[in-house]
Design a protein around this motif. Structure first.
Motif, PDB file in Angstrom:
ATOM      1  N   ARG B 203       0.807  -1.206   0.000  1.00 39.97           N
ATOM      2  CA  ARG B 203       0.000   0.000   0.000  1.00 39.97           C
ATOM      3  C   ARG B 203       0.850   1.271   0.000  1.00 39.97           C
ATOM      4  NH1 ARG B 203      -5.313  -0.993   3.016  1.00 39.97           N
ATOM      5  NH2 ARG B 203      -3.954  -1.478   4.762  1.00 39.97           N
ATOM      6  N   GLY B 204       2.105   1.143   0.458  1.00 39.73           N
ATOM      7  CA  GLY B 204       3.004   2.300   0.463  1.00 39.73           C
ATOM      8  C   GLY B 204       3.235   2.876  -0.918  1.00 39.73           C
ATOM      9  N   GLN B 246      -0.125 -15.775   3.634  1.00 39.77           N
ATOM     10  CA  GLN B 246      -0.850 -16.943   4.145  1.00 39.77           C
ATOM     11  C   GLN B 246      -2.037 -17.312   3.264  1.00 39.77           C
ATOM     12  OE1 GLN B 246      -1.423 -16.706   8.299  1.00 39.77           O
ATOM     13  NE2 GLN B 246      -2.298 -18.748   8.467  1.00 39.77           N
ATOM     14  N   SER B 262       4.066  -3.325   5.167  1.00 40.10           N
ATOM     15  CA  SER B 262       4.305  -3.163   6.603  1.00 40.10           C
ATOM     16  C   SER B 262       4.885  -4.420   7.242  1.00 40.10           C
ATOM     17  CB  SER B 262       3.007  -2.766   7.306  1.00 40.10           C
ATOM     18  OG  SER B 262       2.015  -3.752   7.090  1.00 40.10           O
ATOM     19  N   GLN B 266       0.421 -12.234   8.324  1.00 43.14           N
ATOM     20  CA  GLN B 266      -0.002 -13.065   7.186  1.00 43.14           C
ATOM     21  C   GLN B 266       0.934 -12.894   5.989  1.00 43.14           C
ATOM     22  OE1 GLN B 266      -2.027 -10.703   8.561  1.00 43.14           O
ATOM     23  NE2 GLN B 266      -3.907 -11.660   9.305  1.00 43.14           N
ATOM     24  N   ILE B 280      12.165  -1.942   2.101  1.00 47.74           N
ATOM     25  CA  ILE B 280      12.233  -0.493   1.890  1.00 47.74           C
ATOM     26  C   ILE B 280      10.912   0.073   2.410  1.00 47.74           C
ATOM     27  CG2 ILE B 280      12.397   1.356   0.176  1.00 47.74           C
ATOM     28  CD1 ILE B 280      13.888  -0.755  -1.623  1.00 47.74           C
TER      29      ILE B 280
HETATM   30  C1  FAD Z   1      -7.697 -13.759   6.895  1.00 43.76           C
HETATM   31  C2  FAD Z   1      -6.598 -12.822   6.448  1.00 43.76           C
HETATM   32  C3  FAD Z   1      -5.679 -13.269   5.510  1.00 43.76           C
HETATM   33  C4  FAD Z   1      -4.668 -12.412   5.064  1.00 43.76           C
HETATM   34  N1  FAD Z   1      -3.766 -12.873   4.134  1.00 43.76           N
HETATM   35  C5  FAD Z   1      -2.787 -12.041   3.691  1.00 43.76           C
HETATM   36  C6  FAD Z   1      -1.838 -12.476   2.706  1.00 43.76           C
HETATM   37  O1  FAD Z   1      -1.870 -13.604   2.217  1.00 43.76           O
HETATM   38  N2  FAD Z   1      -0.899 -11.607   2.294  1.00 43.76           N
HETATM   39  C7  FAD Z   1      -0.800 -10.327   2.788  1.00 43.76           C
HETATM   40  O2  FAD Z   1       0.092  -9.592   2.350  1.00 43.76           O
HETATM   41  N3  FAD Z   1      -1.681  -9.898   3.699  1.00 43.76           N
HETATM   42  C8  FAD Z   1      -2.679 -10.711   4.152  1.00 43.76           C
HETATM   43  N4  FAD Z   1      -3.592 -10.233   5.052  1.00 43.76           N
HETATM   44  C9  FAD Z   1      -3.634  -8.772   5.309  1.00 43.76           C
HETATM   45  C10 FAD Z   1      -2.624  -8.279   6.297  1.00 43.76           C
HETATM   46  O3  FAD Z   1      -3.147  -8.414   7.604  1.00 43.76           O
HETATM   47  C11 FAD Z   1      -2.301  -6.777   6.023  1.00 43.76           C
HETATM   48  O4  FAD Z   1      -3.492  -6.040   6.084  1.00 43.76           O
HETATM   49  C12 FAD Z   1      -1.636  -6.523   4.661  1.00 43.76           C
HETATM   50  O5  FAD Z   1      -0.544  -7.403   4.473  1.00 43.76           O
HETATM   51  C13 FAD Z   1      -1.157  -5.081   4.606  1.00 43.76           C
HETATM   52  O6  FAD Z   1      -0.660  -4.769   3.350  1.00 43.76           O
HETATM   53  P1  FAD Z   1       0.440  -3.623   3.163  1.00 43.76           P
HETATM   54  O7  FAD Z   1       1.638  -3.978   3.948  1.00 43.76           O
HETATM   55  O8  FAD Z   1       0.597  -3.413   1.710  1.00 43.76           O
HETATM   56  O9  FAD Z   1      -0.302  -2.327   3.728  1.00 43.76           O
HETATM   57  P2  FAD Z   1      -0.087  -1.509   5.074  1.00 43.76           P
HETATM   58  O10 FAD Z   1      -0.143  -2.404   6.268  1.00 43.76           O
HETATM   59  O11 FAD Z   1      -1.019  -0.370   4.995  1.00 43.76           O
HETATM   60  O12 FAD Z   1       1.394  -1.009   4.971  1.00 43.76           O
HETATM   61  C14 FAD Z   1       1.853  -0.027   4.093  1.00 43.76           C
HETATM   62  C15 FAD Z   1       3.297   0.256   4.445  1.00 43.76           C
HETATM   63  O13 FAD Z   1       3.840   1.166   3.501  1.00 43.76           O
HETATM   64  C16 FAD Z   1       4.672   2.092   4.174  1.00 43.76           C
HETATM   65  N5  FAD Z   1       4.734   3.284   3.328  1.00 43.76           N
HETATM   66  C17 FAD Z   1       3.782   4.235   3.135  1.00 43.76           C
HETATM   67  N6  FAD Z   1       4.195   5.152   2.248  1.00 43.76           N
HETATM   68  C18 FAD Z   1       5.449   4.801   1.879  1.00 43.76           C
HETATM   69  C19 FAD Z   1       6.405   5.341   0.989  1.00 43.76           C
HETATM   70  N7  FAD Z   1       6.158   6.473   0.283  1.00 43.76           N
HETATM   71  N8  FAD Z   1       7.579   4.712   0.846  1.00 43.76           N
HETATM   72  C20 FAD Z   1       7.861   3.593   1.548  1.00 43.76           C
HETATM   73  N9  FAD Z   1       6.985   3.020   2.405  1.00 43.76           N
HETATM   74  C21 FAD Z   1       5.793   3.612   2.558  1.00 43.76           C
HETATM   75  C22 FAD Z   1       4.022   2.294   5.516  1.00 43.76           C
HETATM   76  O14 FAD Z   1       4.995   2.727   6.468  1.00 43.76           O
HETATM   77  C23 FAD Z   1       3.476   0.914   5.819  1.00 43.76           C
HETATM   78  O15 FAD Z   1       4.425   0.138   6.565  1.00 43.76           O
HETATM   79  C24 FAD Z   1      -4.583 -11.083   5.549  1.00 43.76           C
HETATM   80  C25 FAD Z   1      -5.494 -10.659   6.523  1.00 43.76           C
HETATM   81  C26 FAD Z   1      -6.488 -11.506   6.986  1.00 43.76           C
HETATM   82  C27 FAD Z   1      -7.426 -11.009   8.030  1.00 43.76           C
END
Ligand code: FAD
Ligand code: AMP
Lengths: 250, 317
Positions: B203-204, B246, B262, B266, B280
């Motif tokens: 999402r970053g 996961q 992040s 999972q 990163i």
């Molecule tokens: C039943 C279940 C199953 C799931 N299975 C999976 C799975 O298989 N895989 C999975 O990935 N997730 C899974 N999840 C979801 C998981 O819990 C997280 O919600 C998800 O991994 C978060 O994705 P993210 O890291 O992209 O987003 P976020 O948690 O929103 O993290 C975004 C990160 O980007 C950083 N960031 C923001 N802007 C910038 C920038 N400009 N430059 C650098 N960094 C930046 C932030 O500091 C933050 O750390 C599952 C959840 C459930 C409930």
């Protein structure tokens, strides 16, 4: 048409692993449970099939009485009846034993199509669906991301590492459901009210001996402590150096 | 020596890396390997399998279209006819489709996605992850035939060439399910499960258009795939096939780069067995740094283009 959806009660994905005192199992203290993620897609497909072709959806689980919570949720979404093949340790059952128990129930129900999840997220076998189909002598499509059923046959799509396959099959069939096949609905208020008039039967099943013995269960080796090589674009040369020198990647 | 039947996938006559690794895993248990190949180019593929350590290769020919149930019946028959002690396949989408069927036909259970196999004579012991790798179990098999799928990028292919007898056999054509067409993706695009380098975005990255940064970095490495967190898959920015974690795919590449991810439990479950992990992220407290070997705290929009340029330069010499 008689439709079955198989679901497994598994720990939530937040559950942390802790090794039990015997060194051969996991300590489940504090765990919350849910229906395995892909089973929601399986139940949704069963309900969609009923809505399109008519029939009745039975949710079947091999698991503890407590699984009635998950079964009830699916009844609220539109499934008609639930069956719990009562088993206090479904995670310890090998996929062959699970598939055999489910096959017997599917046969008894006279089902024509069975939906299961791609994988149950506790033991990650990804095996029960295709084994179930094989024991029944039925067609099977695994990891379906698309499905069209009509009288006596169907067409499914499944994704491999190399592309998307179109699979034509005859009914009866077992379909293992992958993400992308549908978007599971939420239970409506009306659905929740309707659960009262639906039944969940608890039944015994024929337990075949496991072909697996657990020797030990461990936590994965901790990764060796890493380090922050720096901040911002200025840190890139240090990263390249590390990938080249220590990690020998570049 | 007793033998193990290995189902080998190939692309127009060249064995897939995952299948070569599976043969390597079988050979390491001190069994001979009888390889089975099917589909278009099966004979060409069979002729190359001595190079990977097979002593016999059976090419199933004559079926115009792939049927998983018919193929499983043919393989189960070969296991019986050869008195094989084991059956193995790579844990690819095709391997995971075929293996449970073969196991059921042999009335044997299946050990899926194993990361270790040892044998004392014909008694097999495997190591496989539970809860998407949060725990690791060591299990012994009492199955009449040991059946397993091997995780990709964990086992080494064998370097020892064997003299290999190639046999042609007629494939069954009475399948209940038939693959009538395959929309192949562009060949240069590796799947996250097989690529030696995976660059994943989260999402970053702020929006789907910015995944160009991830694609460019992957392209700079050459043999690399792009991956994604579930958050961006659910948002529709990336296809589900790219989801690591996961409820997505479990990967073990040589190098995993997580950008703007992040590090939720999972996600970690799907990538923590990577050999080297780079993170990163602009948040120094992000949990991803706890599993990363190397981290850069910074803005992806600034760091990734600089890294892409540096990787390109490093690849030149
Ligand atoms: C039943 C279940 C199953 C799931 N299975 C999976 C799975 O298989 N895989 C999975 O990935 N997730 C899974 N999840 C979801 C998981 O819990 C997280 O919600 C998800 O991994 C978060 O994705 P993210 O890291 O992209 O987003 P976020 O948690 O929103 O993290 C975004 C990160 O980007 C950083 N960031 C923001 N802007 C910038 C920038 N400009 N430059 C650098 N960094 C930046 C932030 O500091 C933050 O750390 C599952 C959840 C459930 C409930
Ligand atoms: N104990 C069980 N009860 C009911 N269905 C099950 C059970 N175990 C597995 N299944 C079904 O089979 C699918 C695949 O499970 P597995 O092969 O264990 O990964 C699950 O998503 C369920 O649909």
């Amino acid at each position: 048409m008689k439709i079955v959806a198989c679901i497994k009660r598994v720990p939530t994905t937040e559950a942390q692993a802790k090794i039990a005192g015997d060194g051969k199992s996991l300590d489940n203290a504090g765990w919350q449970y849910m229906a395995s993620f892909y089973d929601e897609i399986a139940v949704e497909q069963a309900i969609l099939t009923k809505e399109k072709l008519g029939g009745e959806v039975t949710v079947v689980t091999l698991g503890p009485s407590a699984a009635s919570k998950e079964v009830r949720e699916f009844l609220a979404r539109g499934a008609d009846t639930g069956v719990i093949l009562k088993d206090d340790h479904p995670s310890m059952r090998d996929p062959r034993a699970t598939a055999k128990a489910l096959a017997a129930k599917v046969k008894a129900l006279g089902a024509e199509v069975v939906f299961v999840g791609r994988v149950a997220t506790d033991r990650d076998h990804s095996a029960v669906g295709a084994m179930l189909a094989t024991y029944l002598g039925w067609a099977c499509v695994t990891e379906a991301i698309g499905l069209e059923l009509s009288a006596g046959k169907g067409v499914a799509k499944r994704e491999t590492e190399h592309g998307v396959e179109t699979v034509e099959f005859s009914l009866p069939a077992v379909i293992t459901c992958n993400k992308g096949l549908n978007e599971p609905r939420r239970a409506s208020l009306k659905g929740i009210m309707a659960v009262k008039s639906k039944t969940i039967a608890e039944e015994a099943f024929e337990n075949v001996a496991a072909q697996v013995t657990v020797s030990k269960v461990e936590l994965p080796p901790a990764r060796k402590a890493g380090r922050i090589v720096g901040e911002g674009a200025a840190a890139v040369p240090a990263l390249i150096e590390a990938l080249r020198g220590e990690a020998r990647i570049l | 020596m007793s033998n193990i039947i290995v189902f080998v996938e190939h692309h127009n006559g060249t064995a897939r890396a995952a299948s070569a690794q599976c043969i390597g895993a079988a050979l390491a248990t001190s069994h001979d390997v009888i390889a089975v190949v099917s589909g278009k180019g099966a004979e060409e593929a069979a002729a190359t399998l001595g190079k990977h350590g097979a002593t016999k290769a059976v090419a199933l020919t004559g079926a115009a279209q792939h049927s998983p149930d018919a193929l499983a019946r043919d393989i189960a028959k070969l296991v019986k006819d050869n008195g094989a002690k084991g059956f193995m396949a790579a844990a690819t989408a095709t391997g995971k489709d075929i293996a449970p069927r073969v196991a059921a036909l042999l009335d044997s259970t299946l050990f899926s996605d194993v990361t270790g196999i040892t044998a004392q004579g014909d008694a097999f012991t495997v190591v496989r992850p539970w809860l998407a790798g949060k725990a690791i179990a060591t299990l012994t098999s009492q199955a009449p035939v040991f059946c397993a799928t091997t995780r990709l990028n964990v086992f080494a292919a064998s370097g020892a060439e064997k003299k290999c007898e190639v046999i042609k056999a007629a494939a069954s054509t009475d399948g209940k399910a038939i693959v009538t067409s395959v929309a192949e993706k562009a060949e240069e695009k590796l799947d996250v499960k097989e690529a030696p380098v995976v660059v994943s975005g989260g999402r970053g990255l702020k929006g789907p258009e910015n995944f160009k940064l991830i694609e460019d970095l992957a392209a700079a490495f050459g043999a690399a795939a792009t991956g994604a967190s579930r958050a961006v898959v659910d948002a529709g920015w990336r296809p589900h096939a790219e989801q690591v974690g996961q409820t997505g795919k479990t990967v073990s590449p040589q190098l995993y780069i997580a950008v703007g991810i992040s590090g939720a439990i999972q996600h970690l479950a799907g990538m923590r067995t990577s050999k080297v992990i780079v993170a990163i992220n602009k948040d120094a407290e992000a949990p991803i740094f706890k599993v990363a070997d190397y981290g850069i705290v910074g803005d992806a929009f600034e760091v990734v283009p600089a890294l892409t340029a540096a990787v390109k330069a490093a690849k030149k010499h």
